[in-house]
Design a protein around this motif. Structure first.
Motif, mmCIF file in Angstrom:
data_model
loop_
_atom_site.group_PDB
_atom_site.id
_atom_site.type_symbol
_atom_site.label_atom_id
_atom_site.label_comp_id
_atom_site.label_asym_id
_atom_site.label_seq_id
_atom_site.Cartn_x
_atom_site.Cartn_y
_atom_site.Cartn_z
ATOM 1 N N GLY A 134 61.307 39.940 32.619
ATOM 2 C CA GLY A 134 60.431 39.804 31.291
ATOM 3 C C GLY A 134 60.334 40.884 30.329
ATOM 4 N N GLY A 135 60.025 40.742 29.172
ATOM 5 C CA GLY A 135 60.038 41.640 28.052
ATOM 6 C C GLY A 135 58.488 42.353 28.350
ATOM 7 N N PHE A 136 58.125 43.207 27.459
ATOM 8 C CA PHE A 136 56.843 43.773 27.766
ATOM 9 C C PHE A 136 55.801 42.978 27.386
ATOM 10 N N GLY A 137 54.690 43.105 28.357
ATOM 11 C CA GLY A 137 53.658 42.293 27.968
ATOM 12 C C GLY A 137 53.675 40.935 28.469
ATOM 13 N N THR A 138 54.797 40.538 28.957
ATOM 14 C CA THR A 138 54.822 39.014 29.581
ATOM 15 C C THR A 138 54.283 38.742 30.910
ATOM 16 N N GLY A 139 53.657 39.815 31.539
ATOM 17 C CA GLY A 139 53.068 39.667 32.827
ATOM 18 C C GLY A 139 53.402 39.733 34.098
ATOM 19 N N LYS A 140 54.524 40.893 34.115
ATOM 20 C CA LYS A 140 55.181 41.086 35.291
ATOM 21 C C LYS A 140 54.407 41.799 36.064
ATOM 22 N N THR A 141 53.787 42.799 35.753
ATOM 23 C CA THR A 141 52.616 43.517 36.508
ATOM 24 C C THR A 141 51.678 42.945 37.272
ATOM 25 N N VAL A 142 51.110 42.034 36.367
ATOM 26 C CA VAL A 142 49.934 41.247 36.758
ATOM 27 C C VAL A 142 50.387 40.366 37.815
ATOM 28 N N LEU A 143 51.614 39.833 37.690
ATOM 29 C CA LEU A 143 52.041 38.719 38.419
ATOM 30 C C LEU A 143 52.436 39.295 39.936
ATOM 31 N N ASN A 181 47.728 54.403 34.455
ATOM 32 C CA ASN A 181 46.355 53.474 34.764
ATOM 33 C C ASN A 181 46.478 52.314 35.301
ATOM 34 N N GLU A 182 47.700 51.654 35.588
ATOM 35 C CA GLU A 182 47.958 50.621 36.325
ATOM 36 C C GLU A 182 47.859 50.758 37.871
ATOM 37 N N MET A 183 48.209 51.865 38.065
ATOM 38 C CA MET A 183 48.314 52.318 39.625
ATOM 39 C C MET A 183 46.775 52.618 39.899
ATOM 40 N N HIS A 224 49.906 31.878 28.015
ATOM 41 C CA HIS A 224 50.081 30.759 29.153
ATOM 42 C C HIS A 224 50.554 31.788 30.250
ATOM 43 N N TYR A 225 49.743 31.999 31.224
ATOM 44 C CA TYR A 225 50.123 32.900 32.217
ATOM 45 C C TYR A 225 49.930 32.382 33.388
ATOM 46 N N PRO A 226 50.787 32.393 34.525
ATOM 47 C CA PRO A 226 51.793 33.420 34.459
ATOM 48 C C PRO A 226 52.867 32.735 33.555
ATOM 49 N N CYS A 284 49.390 27.104 34.328
ATOM 50 C CA CYS A 284 48.328 28.238 34.072
ATOM 51 C C CYS A 284 47.574 28.586 34.929
ATOM 52 N N GLN A 285 47.636 30.030 35.416
ATOM 53 C CA GLN A 285 46.634 30.521 36.521
ATOM 54 C C GLN A 285 46.225 31.928 36.160
ATOM 55 N N ASN A 286 44.767 32.037 35.673
ATOM 56 C CA ASN A 286 44.380 33.243 35.335
ATOM 57 C C ASN A 286 44.064 34.192 36.513
ATOM 58 N N SER A 287 44.810 35.124 36.319
ATOM 59 C CA SER A 287 44.805 36.127 37.561
ATOM 60 C C SER A 287 43.353 37.051 37.512
ATOM 61 N N PHE A 288 42.699 36.907 36.294
ATOM 62 C CA PHE A 288 41.383 37.366 36.324
ATOM 63 C C PHE A 288 40.276 36.525 36.861
ATOM 64 N N SER A 289 40.488 35.502 37.281
ATOM 65 C CA SER A 289 39.478 34.542 37.376
ATOM 66 C C SER A 289 39.459 33.943 39.093
ATOM 67 N N SER A 303 45.941 43.983 24.202
ATOM 68 C CA SER A 303 45.343 45.102 24.974
ATOM 69 C C SER A 303 45.216 44.940 26.464
ATOM 70 N N ARG A 304 46.034 45.521 27.009
ATOM 71 C CA ARG A 304 46.076 45.226 28.391
ATOM 72 C C ARG A 304 44.929 45.684 29.260
ATOM 73 N N LEU A 305 44.186 46.440 28.675
ATOM 74 C CA LEU A 305 43.031 47.179 29.606
ATOM 75 C C LEU A 305 41.831 46.285 29.128
ATOM 76 N N MET A 306 42.022 45.139 28.294
ATOM 77 C CA MET A 306 40.753 44.571 27.813
ATOM 78 C C MET A 306 39.924 44.004 28.908
ATOM 79 N N GLN A 307 40.455 43.537 29.757
ATOM 80 C CA GLN A 307 39.835 42.769 30.883
ATOM 81 C C GLN A 307 38.574 43.321 31.217
ATOM 82 N N HIS A 308 39.085 44.556 31.484
ATOM 83 C CA HIS A 308 37.748 45.446 32.347
ATOM 84 C C HIS A 308 36.716 45.910 31.302
HETATM 85 N N1 LIG Z 1 48.131 35.848 35.306
HETATM 86 C C1 LIG Z 1 47.828 36.212 34.483
HETATM 87 N N2 LIG Z 1 46.353 36.029 34.248
HETATM 88 C C2 LIG Z 1 45.543 36.278 33.221
HETATM 89 N N3 LIG Z 1 46.049 37.507 32.055
HETATM 90 C C3 LIG Z 1 47.604 37.779 32.429
HETATM 91 C C4 LIG Z 1 48.276 37.360 33.546
HETATM 92 N N4 LIG Z 1 49.620 37.742 33.367
HETATM 93 C C5 LIG Z 1 49.515 38.649 32.315
HETATM 94 N N5 LIG Z 1 48.229 38.613 31.699
HETATM 95 C C6 LIG Z 1 47.872 39.426 30.596
HETATM 96 O O1 LIG Z 1 48.930 40.025 30.075
HETATM 97 C C7 LIG Z 1 48.963 41.460 29.844
HETATM 98 C C8 LIG Z 1 50.247 42.159 30.198
HETATM 99 O O2 LIG Z 1 50.444 41.623 31.264
HETATM 100 P P1 LIG Z 1 51.555 42.833 32.372
HETATM 101 O O3 LIG Z 1 51.570 42.326 33.763
HETATM 102 O O4 LIG Z 1 50.984 44.015 32.131
HETATM 103 O O5 LIG Z 1 52.918 42.817 31.625
HETATM 104 P P2 LIG Z 1 54.050 43.524 31.672
HETATM 105 O O6 LIG Z 1 54.084 44.074 32.989
HETATM 106 O O7 LIG Z 1 55.141 42.443 31.867
HETATM 107 O O8 LIG Z 1 54.474 44.319 30.423
HETATM 108 C C9 LIG Z 1 47.879 41.673 31.079
HETATM 109 O O9 LIG Z 1 47.347 43.026 30.559
HETATM 110 C C10 LIG Z 1 46.917 40.658 30.926
HETATM 111 O O10 LIG Z 1 46.200 40.693 29.756
#
Ligand SMILES: Nc1ncnc2c1ncn2[C@@H]1O[C@H](COP(=O)(O)OP(=O)(O)O)[C@@H](O)[C@H]1O
Ligand SMILES: [Mg+2]
Lengths: 541, 441
Positions: A223-232, A255-257, A413-415, A490-495, B349-354
C-alpha cells in the motif's frame, strides 16, 4: 588475528585480514564496530559495517570474531526490544543514554534472570539430541529446554536457575546449556514441513471473512503511504490468535515504535489477560539507523521467531516494511558496485526474498512437536505502483494479498483493503475450518462478496444514468453494499471495534445479509423502496 | 589522534564538487578538511571515500580557483561539527554557518557532529500534546502534535509561503510554552527570503535561521538542514526548549542531492534521484521527536513543491513514507478562492489519534472530525457523478451532500487570514453539520 582498515566508502570497508570466510563477523576500528564479510579478493576483504562509521580512519585495527553473525536464543527473549543486531535497546539506553552510540555491546539474553527450572528427566537417563530435559516458565508459556547433544545425563539442575549456570551434565563430562547462539542467516532445522490447515484468526472482519489466512501462511500488505499498513500490522500483532508475536519495524519511524511500546505495555492479551508485551518480541531498526543493520534486522527477527516455533508454538512474524529491507539490499549492492537489475535492485532480490519467506510454515520440530511460523509483511511500493519489483517478487512467494487502496484510505475507509483485488489462496481450507463451528460461514461469505461485486457494476451504470435511473431492487443492493462497507468492512483500530472474534464477525454479516433478503422479499411484494427503508429505519430506531 | 597536522598538495583531479587526492597517509571517513587555493582563499570539505592512500573529498562551497598542484588540503582529524549554544539565538547564518547578519560569530558553548545520532526508540516519548495552529483544516482534521514531523505538499504557484508564515506566527503550545523557531531556507529566492525576513524580525530573538539562497553553492543546500537540525536538537534536548523547524523548500534539497549524486557517479534511481534518498531524508526527518524525562521537543514542518503537481513523484512520495502525515494543498481549491487551500482527503496527521479529545482538545473532537470526513468524502465522490449525469439526475439526499461539500470548503476550510482557536474551529464544524443533520447524522 589482527588486520587493518585499508579503504572506506560509506558503510563498505576494505580490510586486510587473513583467513576470513564470507559471512564472518568482524570488529572494525578502535570503536569495534560490528561488520560482516561480504566479499573476498585475495588478501583484501570487503566488510559491510552495521553501525555508524563516520570518523573511522584507515589503518585502524580489525579483528575477526571467528565465526558468523549470530543471535542468542534462550528463555527471556519475550518482552524484549532489540535493534537489528539483537542488542537490547533498554540496555543500550541505560548504559549509553538516549541517543544510540556506535560500538556498544550488550547481550540479548539476561544471564542473571532467575527462572524456576523443572527437570523433565532424571539423572541416569539416556537422552537424545533435541529431547526435552526441563521446563521454565516464561511469561505465559512453558518454555521447554532441550538437550543439544545425546548422551547419558549425570546431573540436571532444578529450582531457581539462571542462564549463566549449567542446565545439566552428561556422563562424558559435556555440559548442557540453557541457551545457544545461532547464525542469523541460517534457517533453523525441523524434521519436516506439514501442510497448513488451522486458520489464523486476525480479528479483522474483512480478512477473516473474505481473505482468511492459515497458520504457517504468508500474507503481504502492499500500500502507498498513509494507506494503513502499519496500523493494520500493529492491530493484528495485538489480536491474532497466536502464542508469540515477533514484530520488526524495518526502516520505519521511531515514533511508531515508541507508540507500539507504550501500547503493548499497557494492553492485555484478551486470551491470557497478561500484558501483550509478554508475548511479543520487537526488533526496531528505524529509518535513520544504518542500512546494513536494517538488512540484517529481518533475519535477526525471523531467527528468534523460529526459535519459539521450535518450542512447539504458534508464532506470528510481522515485518513493516519489507520494501525497506529490499532497499537496504539495493544500497548495499550498489555500494559493492554489483550489476543492478530492475529498478537498481540486485538480481538476487527474488531468490533472497524467496529464501527468507520459505522460513514460514507449519513444521514438525526436531523435538517432534508441531510449531508454526506465519508471516504478514507490509510492502511500500514507490508511488503506490504495484508493478514495481519488490511487490511483484513478494506476490510470487506469498499466499495472500491484502492490497491497500489509496482512494479507500482517503475516504477514511479503514482497513483500506481493496476487496476486488485482494485474494487469499488459503481461503478454502480456512473456510472449511470456520464452517465446522459456524455452518453459515461459506454461504454468508459468498453473499457478501456477490453484493459487493454487484455494487461495483451498478456504480458504473449509475455513473451514466444517475441513481434515479436505477431500478429499486438495484438501489437496495447499493444500500446494503454501503452498509456492508461501513458497518462490516470498516473497522477502526482506535476504537472498541478494533478486534472482532469469529462469532461476532459472523453475527454481524448475518444481520446485514438477512436484512437484505427480507427487504428484497418486501420489494417483490410490491412495496415501494422508500416505504421499506422508512420501516427499516423506524425498526432500528 | 594524529600528532601532527596533515597537509597535502597532491590534488590529482577536480570534478564538480569533488576533489581527488593522492599519497595521503591517514584519513577518516567524513573527516573535515580545509582547502586553500593558490590565492589564499579557502573552503571546507569532507572526506567521502578512502582507498589506501587515495582520498576523495567533497567540497562545501565554490570550487572556482582550485587547481591541481598548488591547492593545499589540510586534514582536521575530526568530522565536521556545528557550534552550539544559546548564542545562536536571533542570528542568521548561511549554509556553512557563517553569519549572514554582519554580526561577529557567537562564542560556542558546545560542538556536535552535524549528523547527530539516532534517538534510541525506547527513549522516545510518543508525541501527543496538541499544537494549536489556528487553521481549522489542521487543528480539527489533521492535528499537529509536539514532536511530530508534518510536511506541507505544495504545488508551484500556491500560497505555501503564506501558510508557512502563518504557522510560524500563530502556532501555540498547550500551556505557557512558546516555540523557538529554526528556519532553514534551501535554495530560496531573494524575493521569498525578504518575505520571511519580516516574520523573523517579528520573533524577537526566538529564532535561528540558516539561509541558503538560490545562487548560493549547491552543496550548502545539503548542509543547511543538518546545521539547522544540530542546533534544533541542542536547543531542544540540552536547553529544554520547544523547537519548531521549518525547512523550505525540500524539493531544492532533493534536487541538490541528485546533482551531487550524479557528480559522484552514484547509481541513479527513480527519475535520477539516488537510491539512498529515502535513507538520506529519513536521517533528517527522524531527528524530530520528544524524549522521556527530558523537557524540550523538535517539531518539524518541512515544505516541498510537488513537481508537476504529482504526489507520486519521488520527492513527495518518499517524504510521505517517512513523515507522520502530510498537508496537501490543492490547485483547485486555490482557484476557487479557498484559503488555506488544504485538500482534506489526501492530507493526514498520523499522530492525531493521541493528540485530540478530552483533556487535549475537546471531548466531541473525534466524532466531529469523523462526520466531517465522511460527509466531505461522499460529497467529493458525488461531484464526479454530478459531472456526468447533472445535478437533476441525482437523488435529493445526494444533492444535499454536494451542498455540504461546498459549504465545508467555503466555511470550514476557508478562513482567510483569521486565526481560529480550536474551540472556535470545532464550533464552525458543529454549525455546518447542524445544517446537514438529515444527511449526516
Ligand atoms: N484500521 C484503522 N483504523 C483507524 N485509523 C486508521 C486505520 N488504519 C489507518 N488509519 C489511519 O491512517 C493513518 C496512516 O496509517 P499507517 O498505518 O501509518 O499508514 P502506512 O503505514 O500505510 O503509511 C493512521 O495514522 C491512522 O490515522
Ligand atoms: Mg507505515
Amino acid at each position: 588475528m589482527n588486520g587493518k582498515v585499508k579503504g572506506i566508502s560509506g558503510a563498505t570497508v576494505q580490510v586486510t585480514l587473513p583467513d576470513l570466510q564470507i559471512g564472518d563477523r568482524v570488529f572494525v576500528g578502535e570503536q569495534r564496530l560490528t561488520g560482516e564479510v561480504v566479499r573476498l579478493d585475495g588478501p583484501v576483504a570487503t566488510v559491510q559495517v552495521f553501525e555508524e562509521n563516520r570518523g573511522l580512519g584507515v589503518h585502524e585495527p580489525v579483528v575477526s570474531a571467528g565465526g558468523p553473525l549470530t543471535v542468542q536464543l534462550g528463555p527471556g527473549l519475550l518482552g524484549g526490544i532489540f535493534d537489528g543486531l539483537q542488542r537490547p535497546l533498554p540496555g543500550l539506553r541505560s548504559t549509553g543514554g538516549d541517543f544510540i552510540a556506535a560500538g556498544s555491546t550488550r547481550l540479548a539474553l539476561d544471564m542473571e534472570r532467575s527462572f524456576e527450572l523443572k527437570p523433565t528427566v532424571r539423572p541416569g537417563s539416556d537422552v537424545k539430541a533435541w529431547q526435552q530435559v526441563g521446563t521454565v516458565t516464561e511469561g505465559h508459556i512453558d518454555h521447554p529446554l532441550f538437550a543439544a547433544v545425546p548422551g547419558v545425563l549425570s546431573e540436571i539442575s532444578h529450582g531457581p536457575w539462571t542462564l549463566d549456570r549449567e542446565l545439566g551434565r552428561m556422563q562424558d563430562g559435556q555440559w548442557l546449556q540453557g541457551w545457544h547462539s545461532w547464525p542469523v542467516r541460517a534457517a533453523r532445522p525441523y524434521r519436516r514441513k506439514l501442510s497448513l490447515s488451522r486458520p489464523l484468526v486476525t480479528g479483522q472482519r474483512c480478512i477473516d471473512l473474505l481473505f482468511p489466512l492459515l497458520k504457517g501462511g504468508v500474507a503481504i500488505i502492499p500500500g502507498g503511504f498513509g494507506t494503513g499498513k502499519t496500523v493494520l500490522e500493529q492491530t493484528i500483532a495485538k489480536f491474532a490468535d497466536v502464542d508469540v508475536v515477533v514484530y520488526v519495524g524495518c526502516g520505519e519511524r521511531g515514533n511508531e515504535m515508541a507508540g507500539l511500546l507504550d501500547e503493548f505495555s499497557q494492553l492485555q492479551d484478551p486470551r491470557t489477560d497478561r500484558p501483550l508485551s509478554e508475548r511479543t518480541i520487537i526488533v526496531a531498526n528505524t529509518s535513520n539507523m544504518p542500512v546494513a543493520a536494517r538488512e540484517s534486522s529481518i533475519f535477526t527477527a525471523v531467527t528468534m521467531a523460529e526459535y519459539y516455533r521450535d518450542l512447539g508454538l504458534d508464532v506470528l512474524f510481522l515485518a513493516d516494511s519489507l520494501s525497506r529491507w529490499a532497499e537496504a539490499l539495493r544500497e548495499i549492492s550498489s555500494a559493492l558496485e554489483e550489476m543492478p537489475g530492475e529498478d537498481g535492485y540486485p538480481t538476487y532480490l527474488n531468490s533472497r526474498l524467496a529464501g527468507f519467506i520459505e522460513r514460514a510454515g507449519v513444521v514438525e520440530t526436531m523435538s517432534g512437536a508441531e510449531g508454526s511460523l506465519s508471516m504478514i509483511l507490509s510492502v511500500s511500493p514507490p508511488g503506490g505502483d504495484f508493478s514495481e519489483p519488490v511487490t511483484q517478487a513478494c506476490l510470487r512467494v506469498s499466499g495472500a494479498l491484502l492490497m491497500l487502496d489509496t482512494s479507500l484510505a482517503h475516504r477514511r475507509h479503514y482497513p483500506a483493503i481493496n476487496w476486488t483485488q485482494s485474494y487469499s489462496l488459503y481461503s478454502s481450507e480456512a473456510i472449511r475450518h470456520f464452517a465446522l463451528e459456524h455452518a453459515r460461514w461459506p454461504e454468508l461469505r459468498k453473499q457478501c462478496r456477490s453484493l459487493l461485486q454487484r455494487e461495483e457494476s451498478l456504480r458504473e451504470v449509475a455513473e451514466v444514468v444517475g441513481m434515479e435511473g436505477l431500478q429499486e431492487s438495484d438501489r437496495l443492493v447499493m444500500r446494503t453494499a454501503e452498509k456492508i462497507r461501513l458497518d462490516f468492512l470498516c473497522q477502526n483500530s482506535f476504537s472498541d471495534d478494533a478486534f472482532a472474534d469469529p462469532e461476532t464477525t459472523l453475527t454481524r454479516i448475518e444481520r446485514l445479509i438477512d436484512e437484505h433478503v427480507e427487504l428484497t422479499a418486501r420489494l417483490d411484494e410490491g412495496v415501494p423502496l422508500s416505504e421499506i427503508l422508512k420501516e427499516a429505519a423506524d425498526a432500528t430506531g | 589522534m594524529r600528532l601532527a597536522e596533515h597537509r597535502y598538495r597532491t590534488v590529482s583531479g577536480i570534478r564538480g564538487p569533488l576533489l581527488f587526492l593522492e599519497d595521503v597517509l591517514s584519513a577518516r571517513l567524513g573527516e573535515l578538511v580545509r582547502i586553500t587555493d593558490p590565492n589564499g582563499q579557502s573552503v571546507e570539505g569532507e572526506v567521502l571515500k578512502i582507498n589506501g592512500s587515495q582520498v576523495l573529498v567533497q567540497v562545501f562551497g565554490d570550487t572556482h580557483g582550485l587547481d591541481v598542484g598548488r591547492t593545499e588540503v589540510a586534514f582536521a582529524d575530526t568530522v565536521k561539527q556545528a557550534p552550539l549554544g544559546q548564542g545562536c539565538l536571533g542570528r542568521v547564518f548561511d549554509g556553512s554557518f557563517r553569519p549572514r547578519d554582519d554580526l561577529p560569530m557567537f562564542v560556542p558553548e558546545r560542538w556536535a557532529p552535524l549528523t547527530g545520532r539516532p534517538i534510541n526508540p525506547v527513549a522516545r516519548a510518543h508525541p501527543q500534546e496538541f499544537i494549536e495552529t489556528g487553521l481549522s483544516s489542521l487543528d480539527v482534521l489533521n492535528t499537529l502534535v509536539r514532536g511530530q514531523k508534518l510536511p506541507v505538499f505544495s504545488c508551484a504557484g500556491l500560497p505555501a509561503r503564506e501558510i508557512t508564515e502563518q504557522l510560524l506566527r500563530q502556532s501555540r503550545l498547550p500551556g505557557e510554552g512558546e516555540f523557538v523557531l529554526v528556519f532553514v531556507a534551501i535554495g530560496l529566492t531573494h524575493y521569498d527570503y525578504h518575505f520571511y525576513q519580516q516574520t523573523l524580525e517579528g520573533m524577537q530573538s526566538r529564532f535561528v535561521a540558516f539561509i541558503n539562497l538560490a545562487d548560493d553553492p549547491v552543496v550548502e543546500r545539503l548542509l543547511a538542514p543538518r546545521l539547522g537540525l544540530a542546533v534544533a536538537e541542542d536547543l531542544a534536548f540540552e536547553e529544554g526548549m520547544d523547537v519548531l523547524v521549518i525547512m523550505s523548500d525540500m524539493t531544492n534539497y532533493c534536487d541538490a542531492l541528485r546533482e551531487i549524486a550524479t557528480a559522484r557517479e552514484d547509481l541513479p534511481g527513480r527519475r535520477g534521484y539516488p537510491g539512498y534518498m529515502y535513507s538520506d531524508l529519513a536521517a533528517l526527518y527522524e531527528r524530530a521527536g520528544r524524549i522521556h524525562d527530558r523537557p524540550g521537543s523538535v517539531t518539524m514542518l518541512p515544505v516541498l513543491t510537488m513537481p508537476e503537481d504529482d504526489i507520486t513523484h519521488p520527492i513527495p512520495d518518499l517524504t510521505g513514507y517517512i513523515t507522520e502525515g502530510q498537508i496537501v494543498l490543492s490547485r483547485e481549491l486555490h482557484q476557487k478562492g479557498v484559503y488555506p487551500p488544504v485538500d482534506i482527503l489526501p492530507s493526514l496527521s498520523r499522530l492525531m489519534q493521541h493528540g485530540i479529545g478530552e483533556g487535549r482538545t475537546r471531548g466531541d473532537h473525534r466524532e466531529l472530525a469523523n462526520r466531517l470526513y465522511r460527509g466531505y468524502a461522499k460529497g467529493r465522490d458525488l461531484r464526479r457523478l454530478e459531472a456526468v449525469v447533472g445535478r437533476d439526475g441525482m437523488l435529493a439526499e445526494d444533492r444535499e451532500m454536494l451542498d455540504f461539500a461546498d459549504g465545508f470548503e467555503r466555511e470550514f476550510v476557508h478562513q482567510g487570514d483569521d486565526r481560529r482557536g480550536i474551540g472556535e474551529s470545532l464550533d464552525v464544524a458543529i454549525g455546518l453539520l447542524e445544517r446537514f443533520r438529515e444527511v449526516l447524522p
